[in-house]
Design an enzyme around this catalytic site. Structure first.
Site, PDB file in Angstrom:
ATOM      1  N   ARG A   1     -91.626  17.454 -21.164  1.00  0.00           N
ATOM      2  CA  ARG A   1     -91.955  18.880 -21.321  1.00  0.00           C
ATOM      3  C   ARG A   1     -92.309  19.233 -22.769  1.00  0.00           C
ATOM      4  NH1 ARG A   1     -90.099  22.304 -16.805  1.00  0.00           N
ATOM      5  NH2 ARG A   1     -90.573  20.977 -15.067  1.00  0.00           N
TER       6      ARG A   1
ATOM      7  N   ARG B   1    -100.407  30.654 -22.528  1.00  0.00           N
ATOM      8  CA  ARG B   1     -99.886  30.961 -21.194  1.00  0.00           C
ATOM      9  C   ARG B   1    -100.121  32.436 -20.864  1.00  0.00           C
ATOM     10  NH1 ARG B   1     -97.497  32.650 -17.400  1.00  0.00           N
ATOM     11  NH2 ARG B   1     -95.579  31.940 -16.426  1.00  0.00           N
TER      12      ARG B   1
ATOM     13  N   ARG C   1     -92.698  26.012 -23.049  1.00  0.00           N
ATOM     14  CA  ARG C   1     -92.351  27.358 -23.521  1.00  0.00           C
ATOM     15  C   ARG C   1     -91.601  27.421 -24.831  1.00  0.00           C
ATOM     16  NH1 ARG C   1     -89.981  29.061 -17.841  1.00  0.00           N
ATOM     17  NH2 ARG C   1     -89.561  26.845 -18.002  1.00  0.00           N
TER      18      ARG C   1
ATOM     19  N   ASP D   1     -98.381  19.814 -13.113  1.00  0.00           N
ATOM     20  CA  ASP D   1     -97.073  19.931 -12.491  1.00  0.00           C
ATOM     21  C   ASP D   1     -96.970  18.963 -11.333  1.00  0.00           C
ATOM     22  OD1 ASP D   1     -94.655  21.867 -12.818  1.00  0.00           O
ATOM     23  OD2 ASP D   1     -94.848  21.453 -10.688  1.00  0.00           O
TER      24      ASP D   1
ATOM     25  N   TYR E   1     -88.805  19.822  -2.406  1.00  0.00           N
ATOM     26  CA  TYR E   1     -89.443  21.135  -2.611  1.00  0.00           C
ATOM     27  C   TYR E   1     -90.219  21.572  -1.375  1.00  0.00           C
ATOM     28  CZ  TYR E   1     -88.320  21.047  -7.579  1.00  0.00           C
ATOM     29  OH  TYR E   1     -87.650  21.033  -8.771  1.00  0.00           O
TER      30      TYR E   1
END
Ligand code: CP3
Length: 359
Positions: free
Chosen positions: A27, A40, A31, A77, A154
């Site tokens: 990652r 973003r 963020r 992703d 998921y």
């Protein structure tokens, strides 16, 4: 083909000698970086970042402009595959990923299409080609996929889960149906990774984020076997250069021997396993990647540096180590501390490799 100016990451994955330990961070584009948050915002949503190759390229390169990293990772992703299978991915602010059409019936599982990546995931392969061009061989580019098991969690739960009630229900009540799903996912993952390789990535990583919620027998039957199958028929070389494959199972420390026999070149370790002991267990069968506790980034810098030194010394002299966190960097990590971690790897690791050569 492009000449790689810095190939120490690929060399370490193949357990070839290096002058210092390569470093990158799960990652690393994300963020915690203010420049990521700005792009973003401009993009409007996480998915539009992923599906616009120019923006995906821009954020992939951001951490490399700040830090002396030895690899770039494609910005995308793991949930792009289920999206391409028609499940309808949405990222709801503050709630994480959700599917509009989770897999809830046997028919839905049996009819699940295996996507043609160049068609339905063309935004990913376009991003790979663009990033590769912009990188100009500075460092290798990592491509990735979720493992079949982690994708299935998921897809069946419909969103992030703590209890795994539906997928475990399926496992205990209709194991054959779950095997059918995992088999299709292994084919989809294989094709997706092959398309990424053809587009120009230099190494692949399979993220098995939820393998650790399984019992040992379940892990082998429902996660590891399909992570291994995902590599079947995958080209492992391009233009004479090996494309190394890394398998990361969060919480998989107790299964390293089995993982080391699954056909991968390297294993990702989370921070709950001692890296020196892990090395002794896998021997020279695979390289290891990891495994600093991501929360060590909250420590004062001198303390953080000692933690970095302990991981490097724990692995010890010799080749086969890629420095990384044990899981992704948290969004509230301080970019200055991230920089201090990376610089500490550059500072401490050459002496370890020099000692290895003189031994
Ligand atoms: O590592 C990188 O820098 C490359 C990009 C990358 C992302 N996701 C970007 C991302 C990678 C390799 C992933 C993999 C991924 N995605 C995994 C496996 C790795 C792991 O962390 O265990 C998983 C389980 C996912 C699914 C996913 N994507 C979740 C659960 C979330 C929400 C997380 C959260 O904290 O909100 C995402 C969103 C996501 N993927 C973000 C990023 C940068 C944050 C989205 C945003 O900017 O709003």
């Amino acid at each position: 083909m492009t000449v790689l100016l810095n190939d120490c990451f690929l060399r370490a994955l193949l357990r070839q000698p290096v002058d210092r330990t390569p470093v990158w961070m799960m990652r690393q584009a994300g963020r915690y970086l203010p420049e990521y948050r700005r792009v973003r915002e401009r993009a409007g949503s996480f998915m539009s970042l992923c599906t616009t190759p120019e923006l995906a390229c821009e954020v992939t390169l951001q951490p490399l402009a700040r830090y002396r990293l030895d690899a770039a990772i494609l910005f995308s992703d793991i949930l792009t595959i289920p999206d391409a299978m028609g499940l309808g991915l949405e990222f709801v602010e503050g709630e994480g990923p959700q599917f509009r059409h989770p897999l809830r019936t046997a028919d839905a599982i049996r009819q699940l299409p295996i996507p043609d990546p160049e068609q339905s995931l063309g935004y990913v392969t376009d991003a790979v080609r663009l990033i590769r061009r912009e990188l100009g061989g500075r460092v290798p580019l990592i491509g990735f996929s979720g493992s079949p098991w982690t994708l299935a969690t998921y897809m069946v739960e419909g969103r992030s889960s703590r209890e795994f009630r539906r997928i475990k229900g399926l496992m205990y009540e209709q194991p054959e149906l779950l095997h059918q799903l995992l088999d299709r996912l292994a084919q989809a993952v294989g094709r997706y990774l092959a398309a990424q390789i053809a587009a120009g990535i230099d190494a692949v990583m399979v993220f098995d984020t939820w393998g650790g919620v399984l019992s040992p027998a379940q892990y082998r039957a429902f996660s590891l076997d399909y992570a291994a199958q995902s590599l079947d028929g995958l080209p492992r070389e391009r233009a004479g250069r090996r494309i190394p494959a890394i398998l990361f199972t969060k919480g998989g420390g107790q299964w390293l021997e089995g993982m080391a026999a699954a056909g991968y070149d390297a294993l990702g370790l989370d921070w709950t396993t001692d890296i020196g002991e892990a090395r002794a267990r896998v021997g020279d069968r695979v390289a290891l990647q990891g495994n600093l506790d991501p929360q060590a980034l909250y420590a004062p810098i001198p303390r953080l540096r000692e933690e970095v030194r302990a991981i490097l010394a724990g692995f010890g002299p010799g080749s086969g180590h890629v420095f990384n966190l044990g899981h992704g960097v948290w969004p509230d990590a301080d970019p200055e501390h991230v920089g201090a971690m990376i610089e500490a790897v550059h500072e401490f690791s050459p002496a370890i490799h020099a000692a290895g050569r003189n031994a």
